[in-house]
Scaffold this active site. Structure first.
Site, mmCIF file in Angstrom:
data_model
loop_
_atom_site.group_PDB
_atom_site.id
_atom_site.type_symbol
_atom_site.label_atom_id
_atom_site.label_comp_id
_atom_site.label_asym_id
_atom_site.label_seq_id
_atom_site.Cartn_x
_atom_site.Cartn_y
_atom_site.Cartn_z
ATOM 1 N N PRO A 83 0.835 -1.202 0.000
ATOM 2 C CA PRO A 83 0.000 0.000 0.000
ATOM 3 C C PRO A 83 0.870 1.251 0.000
ATOM 4 O O PRO A 83 1.879 1.314 0.702
ATOM 5 C CB PRO A 83 -0.792 -0.113 1.305
ATOM 6 C CG PRO A 83 0.057 -0.971 2.183
ATOM 7 C CD PRO A 83 0.783 -1.926 1.281
ATOM 8 N N GLY A 85 0.384 5.635 -0.041
ATOM 9 C CA GLY A 85 -0.504 6.792 -0.005
ATOM 10 C C GLY A 85 -0.269 7.727 -1.179
ATOM 11 O O GLY A 85 0.826 7.796 -1.731
ATOM 12 N N SER A 112 -4.138 1.251 -0.178
ATOM 13 C CA SER A 112 -4.031 2.079 1.021
ATOM 14 C C SER A 112 -5.319 2.868 1.269
ATOM 15 O O SER A 112 -5.995 3.279 0.327
ATOM 16 C CB SER A 112 -2.859 3.047 0.865
ATOM 17 O OG SER A 112 -2.875 4.022 1.887
ATOM 18 N N SER A 279 8.136 -4.836 8.694
ATOM 19 C CA SER A 279 8.336 -3.655 7.859
ATOM 20 C C SER A 279 8.726 -2.476 8.731
ATOM 21 O O SER A 279 8.327 -2.402 9.895
ATOM 22 C CB SER A 279 7.026 -3.331 7.118
ATOM 23 O OG SER A 279 7.079 -2.073 6.483
ATOM 24 N N HIS A 281 8.192 0.585 7.215
ATOM 25 C CA HIS A 281 7.529 1.608 6.399
ATOM 26 C C HIS A 281 8.484 2.184 5.356
ATOM 27 O O HIS A 281 8.457 3.369 5.036
ATOM 28 C CB HIS A 281 6.976 2.730 7.290
ATOM 29 C CG HIS A 281 5.686 3.313 6.809
ATOM 30 N ND1 HIS A 281 4.458 2.803 7.144
ATOM 31 C CD2 HIS A 281 5.420 4.366 5.987
ATOM 32 C CE1 HIS A 281 3.508 3.513 6.573
ATOM 33 N NE2 HIS A 281 4.063 4.466 5.849
ATOM 34 N N ARG A 284 10.597 5.238 6.332
ATOM 35 C CA ARG A 284 9.954 6.550 6.326
ATOM 36 C C ARG A 284 9.463 6.985 7.715
ATOM 37 O O ARG A 284 8.889 8.069 7.841
ATOM 38 C CB ARG A 284 8.764 6.549 5.351
ATOM 39 C CG ARG A 284 9.202 6.456 3.910
ATOM 40 C CD ARG A 284 8.040 6.168 2.982
ATOM 41 N NE ARG A 284 7.112 7.276 2.825
ATOM 42 C CZ ARG A 284 7.271 8.301 1.979
ATOM 43 N NH1 ARG A 284 8.365 8.377 1.241
ATOM 44 N NH2 ARG A 284 6.364 9.242 1.876
ATOM 45 N N GLY A 314 12.813 -2.181 1.413
ATOM 46 C CA GLY A 314 14.186 -2.359 0.955
ATOM 47 C C GLY A 314 14.388 -3.271 -0.228
ATOM 48 O O GLY A 314 15.467 -3.298 -0.817
ATOM 49 N N LEU A 315 13.358 -4.036 -0.616
ATOM 50 C CA LEU A 315 13.531 -4.966 -1.730
ATOM 51 C C LEU A 315 13.459 -4.213 -3.058
ATOM 52 O O LEU A 315 12.513 -3.448 -3.286
ATOM 53 C CB LEU A 315 12.461 -6.057 -1.703
ATOM 54 C CG LEU A 315 12.466 -6.988 -0.488
ATOM 55 C CD1 LEU A 315 11.467 -6.511 0.546
ATOM 56 C CD2 LEU A 315 12.148 -8.411 -0.895
ATOM 57 N N ARG A 316 14.423 -4.455 -3.941
ATOM 58 C CA ARG A 316 14.481 -3.741 -5.215
ATOM 59 C C ARG A 316 14.773 -4.659 -6.406
ATOM 60 O O ARG A 316 15.076 -4.166 -7.489
ATOM 61 C CB ARG A 316 15.560 -2.651 -5.164
ATOM 62 C CG ARG A 316 15.376 -1.578 -4.076
ATOM 63 C CD ARG A 316 14.227 -0.625 -4.396
ATOM 64 N NE ARG A 316 14.056 0.390 -3.361
ATOM 65 C CZ ARG A 316 14.572 1.613 -3.410
ATOM 66 N NH1 ARG A 316 15.298 1.981 -4.451
ATOM 67 N NH2 ARG A 316 14.366 2.473 -2.435
#
Length: 386
Positions: A83, A85, A112, A279, A281, A284, A314-316
């Site tokens: 989700p 925002g 979200s 998580s 976030h 953030r 963090g996963l990319r």
């Protein structure tokens, strides 16, 4: 399904670079930034990439399958869309773009509370397969009505957010006027004029607004009143007293997102949650905290047989997904990666990003000689993160 992606953008970093060129600076910084000094934002990914996996080249190998069962549903890959925002601020109509792509690829999409399409529309696009993330309302009447709407739309999973007891301190957003109440400065207007494609799409789809919340918002709010409404309507701090009525109301699967400790995991199990998403976030909220992979390792080892343990932050890449699952996650979620895709490629962005991650993960599993997602843990080299 034949997987195809635009070869000009063969990595999430390529999509990020293109996104930065395609959208106003204030929108990119809202998407890309963490909180305070961005320490935990960068630690999230770097700690995942300290994980190493071991191949087994001489064993018999019958091919790799990405299919993964979660809550009794078989998904085509072990990752989903987190989700986020204000998605429509980052790229117009992006929640619908991503919901359609998730449905096409048979992966979970989490909507979200404070994004820019409604529960009903997301579930219409996904034929009732969208998950819904509840940002806890202060008023019981609003909470109960939103939950009833999610149930009526056939959402299979309700996700409650626990890691926003207060808004994160995000210096770029404050400078750009994206704190509450938001404001549109001359500088922001100039940035919009420099991104005509973004501006034209915003005109086409309309100014982004909180569509799920529209029934509860007084008409004609100005920006200052909107900020006051959001402050009065939501209270992100959770406790047993707030969770129990939701568990009693909600008959589907219930997930707690934002877990970062063993103590909160134990409490989630006691309160009847079906799953947790470890998580922070996306870095953030708490810059001084751990990266998400560190508590994930401890929590999965201790509680993985008692509750479904998932992770985001963090996963990319496909290798990041493999590393995280090898460390004990049953499933993974990503937010920024998919928004980089839509900001970079518009309508094609969701399909491109999912296809790219599937191809990367498939290659990793074939390289390891790992046939099933759940067997990735057998390829984990003893990690040094504990």
């Amino acid at each position: 399904m034949a997987l195809k992606f635009d070869t000009k953008y063969p990595s999430i970093d390529d999509l990020r670079n293109k996104a930065q060129q395609s959208i106003p600076k204030f929108a990119f910084e809202y998407l890309d930034g963490g909180c305070n000094e961005d320490v935990n934002l960068h630690r999230n990914t770097s700690d995942i990439r300290d994980i190493q996996l071991k191949p087994q080249y001489l064993r018999k190998f019958n091919g790799a399958s990405l299919k993964t069962k979660l809550f009794g549903i078989e998904y085509d890959a072990p990752f989903g869309i987190s989700p986020i925002g204000l998605q429509g601020l980052i790229w117009p109509n992006s929640p619908e773009i991503l919901a359609k792509a998730a449905f096409k690829h048979n992966i979970p999409f989490i909507l979200s509370t404070v994004t820019t399409t409604s529960i009903e529309r997301a579930c219409e696009i996904t034929e009732g397969k969208s998950w819904f993330q509840l940002y806890h309302p202060a008023k019981e009447t609003v909470r109960n009505d939103i939950i009833k709407r999610a149930e009526a739309a056939h959402c299979p999973v309700l996700v409650i957010l626990c890691d926003v007891p207060t808004f994160g301190f995000r210096p770029r957003d404050i400078k750009n006027g994206l704190a509450m109440p938001p404001k549109m400065s001359i500088n922001n207007i100039l940035q919009i004029l420099g991104k005509p494609n973004w501006a034209l799409n915003t005109l086409k789809y309309g100014q982004p607004n909180f569509k799920t919340l529209k029934p509860y918002m007084p008409k004609g709010l100005d920006l200052k009143q909107l900020g006051k409404f959001m402050d009065e309507t939501f209270s992100g701090r959770l406790n047993e007293e707030r969770i129990k009525p939701i568990r009693d109301m909600w008959k589907g699967k219930l997930v707690l997102k934002g877990v970062a400790s063993e103590a909160d995991t134990e409490e989630a199990i006691r309160l009847g949650f079906d799953g947790i998403i470890v998580s922070n976030h996306g870095g953030r909220q708490l810059d001084a905290g751990e990266s998400s992979i560190k508590p994930l390792i401890r929590i999965a080892e201790k509680y993985g047989n008692k509750i479904e343990v998932m992770m985001d932050s963090g996963l990319r890449s496909g290798p990041d997904i493999a590393r995280t699952i090898a460390c004990g996650a049953k499933f993974t979620f990503m937010g920024r990666s998919f928004m980089y895709g839509t900001a970079a490629l518009g309508k094609k962005g969701g399909d491109h990003t999912i296809s790219l991650l599937k191809i990367q993960l498939q290659q990793i599993m074939e390289q390891l000689c790992c046939e099933k997602v759940e067997d990735l843990s057998k390829h984990l080299i003893t990690n040094t993160l504990l």
